[in-house]
Design a protein around this motif. Sequence first.
Motif: not given
Length: 84
Positions: A34-41
């Motif tokens: 979820e941290e990676l997805w937030a970073l990507c966004k």
Amino acid sequence: MEPDQEDAACLSEGDETVTLSEIVAGREGSLREEELWALCKECCLTLEFVHSTQELFQSLVITPETVAFDREGNVCFLDLDAGK
């Protein structure tokens, strides 16, 4: 993108930030999904702004050392050549 984020889209190396590389080095493990997805966004949102500024976009290099977070937690990209 928030007005404050526009100012933080591309910062000089000396500005007060913490890089993605520093965050990962300080953790015992990797980032969670979820941290990676937030970073990507957040990176995509910042890239949308940077893309509209041609001179920033042409010199942009994205690495764990240049993806950073300002005091407010906004994603920004460090311009490592700004001090030269």
